[in-house]
Design an enzyme around this catalytic site. Structure first.
Site, PDB file in Angstrom:
ATOM      1  N   TYR A 118       0.858  -1.191   0.000  1.00 44.27           N
ATOM      2  CA  TYR A 118       0.000   0.000   0.000  1.00 44.27           C
ATOM      3  C   TYR A 118       0.888   1.233   0.000  1.00 44.27           C
ATOM      4  O   TYR A 118       1.932   1.284   0.670  1.00 44.27           O
ATOM      5  CB  TYR A 118      -0.896   0.024   1.245  1.00 44.27           C
ATOM      6  CG  TYR A 118      -1.686   1.309   1.372  1.00 44.27           C
ATOM      7  CD1 TYR A 118      -2.952   1.419   0.793  1.00 44.27           C
ATOM      8  CD2 TYR A 118      -1.177   2.410   2.043  1.00 44.27           C
ATOM      9  CE1 TYR A 118      -3.674   2.606   0.884  1.00 44.27           C
ATOM     10  CE2 TYR A 118      -1.890   3.598   2.138  1.00 44.27           C
ATOM     11  CZ  TYR A 118      -3.137   3.684   1.556  1.00 44.27           C
ATOM     12  OH  TYR A 118      -3.841   4.861   1.630  1.00 44.27           O
ATOM     13  N   GLU A 206      -3.225   7.836  -4.093  1.00 44.34           N
ATOM     14  CA  GLU A 206      -3.253   6.540  -3.411  1.00 44.34           C
ATOM     15  C   GLU A 206      -3.003   5.426  -4.415  1.00 44.34           C
ATOM     16  O   GLU A 206      -3.696   5.337  -5.436  1.00 44.34           O
ATOM     17  CB  GLU A 206      -4.604   6.331  -2.721  1.00 44.34           C
ATOM     18  CG  GLU A 206      -4.653   5.031  -1.910  1.00 44.34           C
ATOM     19  CD  GLU A 206      -5.973   4.851  -1.191  1.00 44.34           C
ATOM     20  OE1 GLU A 206      -5.949   4.629   0.033  1.00 44.34           O
ATOM     21  OE2 GLU A 206      -7.032   4.935  -1.849  1.00 44.34           O
TER      22      GLU A 206
END
Length: 400
Positions: A118, A206
């Protein structure tokens, strides 16, 4: 402002971020042609909507079927996936039960993933730093990781005055356990993300998941949001706005430079100032009501904007009562009153209207409202206004 995944990847590629090959498609035919242009033999067909959780989402017409991200082993499977997704409503944990209609697809080349991570870049206002957050738990909600395994999140703040340096990127790479050539690739990746974030006035970038393919770090998915206040200098980004993904009321509000967010309640709110708007929604809930929207007309609104704001509120069929709460500083109460009357007459107001005015030209504003001939409930203060609008809305709902 939000953009689609394929648009975000196109922007990031220009800054040196590595992404799998992919082509956007607006039809089944375009999806098939896109697959033919990619190396294959594996393809991924991804629904393009402004919401996360597409892979785990379900289509309303086939809730037991596959989600909005599908692995295909041939061009024929790409065609079948495109036919199954285009024009259908995809429901994810971020769309709510109403879901979103899929009008665009992104056909990408399949890649051999060694590991998922992530990565995001956000503005941490508490420390006034552009902050990277990375984790070895790729493909998961970062909120869930923060709750269950906070030690697996590595944060690195970058002073905007000094900018991104090699040691920032290496700290992130080492925090993920990367080694050798992987660190070199990750350093380039993180630096490129930072440059894109700064240059494009992004509010969030993101990458979930960020993947490792051999020794190369890549963005398998990408989400980018942008600061609306900076769009005047980001013409190329502004042109990427997909208005079909936005609530119609929010789209009209944007046209008039109004801050509006639709909510699930039945009491419409028109307020000047974001802080006062939040307080108004809180006190409505305190008295047992539910706000139908957040709407800040700002300090410099004119009669036209106020009229537009009022019409936006009343265009919501769920609204059974309206509270106008104005503290006149820069915004004058008489201007608000004129706008409210103009809009109420134009849309033929049929729900209870509670008005609380205080501040600049308050007496003039009250006189205008009192002489309007409209059935307006006056309030002395915010608590009084909230109590009256909740009571009046309940009565109106029962009568309906």
């Amino acid at each position: 402002m939000n953009i689609h995944e394929y648009q975000a990847k196109d922007l990031l590629k220009k800054y040196g971020v590595t992404v799998p090959d992919g082509i956007a498609a607006m039809s089944v035919v375009e999806a098939v042609e896109a697959a033919k242009k990619l190396p294959g033999p594996l393809y991924v067909v991804k629904a393009q909507i402004h919401a996360g959780g597409r892979g785990a989402g379900k289509f309303k017409n086939n809730p037991e079927g596959k989600g909005g991200v599908r692995l295909c082993k041939s061009v024929d499977e790409v065609e079948a996936a495109a036919e199954a997704m285009l024009g259908q409503v995809l429901v994810t944990k971020q769309t709510g039960e109403e879901g979103k209609e899929v009008q665009r697809l992104y056909v990408t080349d399949g890649v051999d993933i060694s590991k998922e991570y992530y990565c995001s870049v956000v503005l941490d206002r508490a420390i006034s730093r552009v902050t990277f957050m990375v984790s070895t738990e790729g493909g998961m909600d970062i909120e869930e990781v923060a709750h269950s395994s906070p030690e697996k999140i590595v944060k690195v703040g970058v002073d905007p005055a000094a900018g991104m340096s090699g040691f920032h990127a290496r700290k992130l790479a080492f925090g993920l356990g990367l080694q050798g050539a992987q660190v070199k690739s990750a350093t380039k990746f993180f630096t490129s993300l930072y440059n894109a974030f700064i240059d494009l006035d992004a509010s969030i970038v993101e990458i979930n998941p960020m993947i490792l393919v051999g020794d190369e770090v890549m963005a398998l998915d990408a989400k980018m949001n942008f600061d609306d206040n900076a769009l005047f200098r980001q013409k190329a980004v502004a042109e990427m706005r997909d208005e079909t993904e936005e609530d119609e009321k929010e789209r009209i509000a944007h046209k008039y430079d109004l801050s509006y967010v639709a909510l699930d309640g039945n009491i419409g709110c028109m307020v000047n100032g974001a802080g006062l708007a939040m307080s108004t929604m809180d006190i409505i809930k305190l008295y047992g009501g539910e706000p139908a929207n957040f709407l800040d007309v700002g300090g410099g609104a004119d009669e036209e904007k106020v009229t537009a704001a009022f019409k936006i509120i009343l265009s919501d069929p769920n609204v059974k009562g309206v509270l106008v709460n104005i503290f006149g500083g820069i915004m004058k109460c008489d201007i608000i009153a004129k706008g409210v009357i103009a809009a109420a007459k134009e849309v033929k107001l049929s729900v209870p209207l509670v008005v609380r005015l205080e501040g600049t030209n308050v007496e003039e504003g009250k006189k205008i409202l009192n002489s309007s001939g409209l059935d307006i409930i006056a309030a002395n203060d915010l608590a009084d206004a909230a109590e009256k609008v909740v009571e009046a809305t309940k009565k109106a709902s029962k009568a309906a």
